[in-house]
Design an enzyme around this catalytic site. Sequence first.
Site, PDB file in Angstrom:
ATOM      1  N   HIS A  75       0.743  -1.210   0.011  1.00  0.00           N
ATOM      2  CA  HIS A  75       0.018  -0.027   0.078  1.00  0.00           C
ATOM      3  C   HIS A  75       1.005   1.291  -0.011  1.00  0.00           C
ATOM      4  O   HIS A  75       1.293   1.689   1.110  1.00  0.00           O
ATOM      5  CB  HIS A  75      -0.825  -0.099   1.356  1.00  0.00           C
ATOM      6  CG  HIS A  75      -2.115   0.855   1.096  1.00  0.00           C
ATOM      7  ND1 HIS A  75      -3.149   0.800   1.984  1.00  0.00           N
ATOM      8  CD2 HIS A  75      -2.278   2.110   0.785  1.00  0.00           C
ATOM      9  CE1 HIS A  75      -4.115   1.784   1.690  1.00  0.00           C
ATOM     10  NE2 HIS A  75      -3.347   2.673   1.019  1.00  0.00           N
TER      11      HIS A  75
ATOM     12  N   ASP B 207       0.748   2.388   3.631  1.00  0.00           N
ATOM     13  CA  ASP B 207       0.162   3.608   3.235  1.00  0.00           C
ATOM     14  C   ASP B 207       0.557   4.941   3.171  1.00  0.00           C
ATOM     15  O   ASP B 207       0.260   5.826   3.599  1.00  0.00           O
ATOM     16  CB  ASP B 207      -1.226   3.667   4.504  1.00  0.00           C
ATOM     17  CG  ASP B 207      -2.509   4.454   3.872  1.00  0.00           C
ATOM     18  OD1 ASP B 207      -2.331   4.848   2.346  1.00  0.00           O
ATOM     19  OD2 ASP B 207      -3.198   4.917   4.477  1.00  0.00           O
TER      20      ASP B 207
END
Length: 395
Positions: free
Chosen positions: A18, A265
């Site tokens: 991610h 992320d």
Amino acid sequence: TVVDADGLVLLPGLVDLHTHLREPGREDAETVHSGTRAAAKGGYTAVCAMANSYPVADTAGVVEQVAALGKAAGYADVQPVGAVSVGLEGRQLAEIGAMARSAAAVRMFSDDGHCVSDPILMRRALEYVKTFGGLIAQHAEEPRLTEGAQMNEGAVSAELGLPGWPAVAEEAIIARDVLLAEYTGARVHFCHVSTARSVDIIREAKARGANVTAEVCPHHLLLTDEAARTYDPVYKVNPPLRREADVAVLRGALAEGVIDAVATDHAPHAPQDKDCEWAAARPGMLGLETALSITVLALGGPAEADWDTIAERTSRTPARIAGLEAHGRDPKPGTEANFTLVDPAATWTVVPGELASLSRNTPYAGMELPVTVQATFLRGRATVLNGKIAEETTE
Ligand code: NCD
Ligand code: ZN
Ligand code: ZN
């Protein structure tokens, strides 16, 4: 290349499920080149590039462009993630088949950074990706429950008077998509799981044999909603920093394996999108260069580090989830290995200006963190040496 590896720990190259690389479209915040340099410095040899670029990665053309930029940069393998639907407010499936058949060979499709939570669309996407062994990476947010939200809903949001982002906005979508995964028999991966109840739902789903996996981000393993008291937008992120009790459950679930992987992320933002009021700031924080250190901290600290579990959660399992067969393996004689060498006894201080990322929105500025990445090798070639980007890395 000669490396003095005395006292260093060998890990298979880390794999990030991610990463927001921001190219095409927001090259002022990050590029494939700068983002993969940051990845290499963090010990990564492969990253999955999230689809919320401008234009969105919803066609074969965009994913092929991102993959080609990754190859040209040569710092880490870049596996594009396709958007599950068209555009940022898509109500129609993207060209999933064309992206899968493209030179980028996309297997993972996501609504991350989008707001598509339509169950009809999700069911169709699951049935489609199942036909070629793909999966959906679910951002897990019911947007109708997060409208106007500024931080985690709880005691701190009540005290500060900021509109809250309830845990149930995440848990409702995870519960729904566990059921859709079981119904369709397709694979769902849950992005940035952040609440204790989400962990319960995933644990029960796995016990029933549902085809689901989950990731947790370093910041959700370390920071809490108490940080919002500073009103420093560097702490604004989706999903929001939660309570101490959630952090404890997430750490336990990662150690146990109910949560399969650490994913960064990594969400670089340009200064104008962060140096503003909390309400106006974009959510997201940097992650690639600090993820291994924070993971070590969250799993008990450097003295207690169980390097086999760390290798499992940061490399082997994410490589398996993403289908990146050249990654997540121990180096073997005669193969071009992807690996990283870590100094388990060293510490370093996070200086935003020294990061390889183009952006500066790290929540760890000034903090002293455990373990340093000394070297990273991509297919037998050094991308990082002595903790610095190795030169001559372009193919
Ligand atoms: C991400 C971004 O900036 O693209 N932001 C974030 O706060 N995590 C989008 C996302 O992962 O939801
Ligand atoms: Zn997301
Ligand atoms: Zn994201």
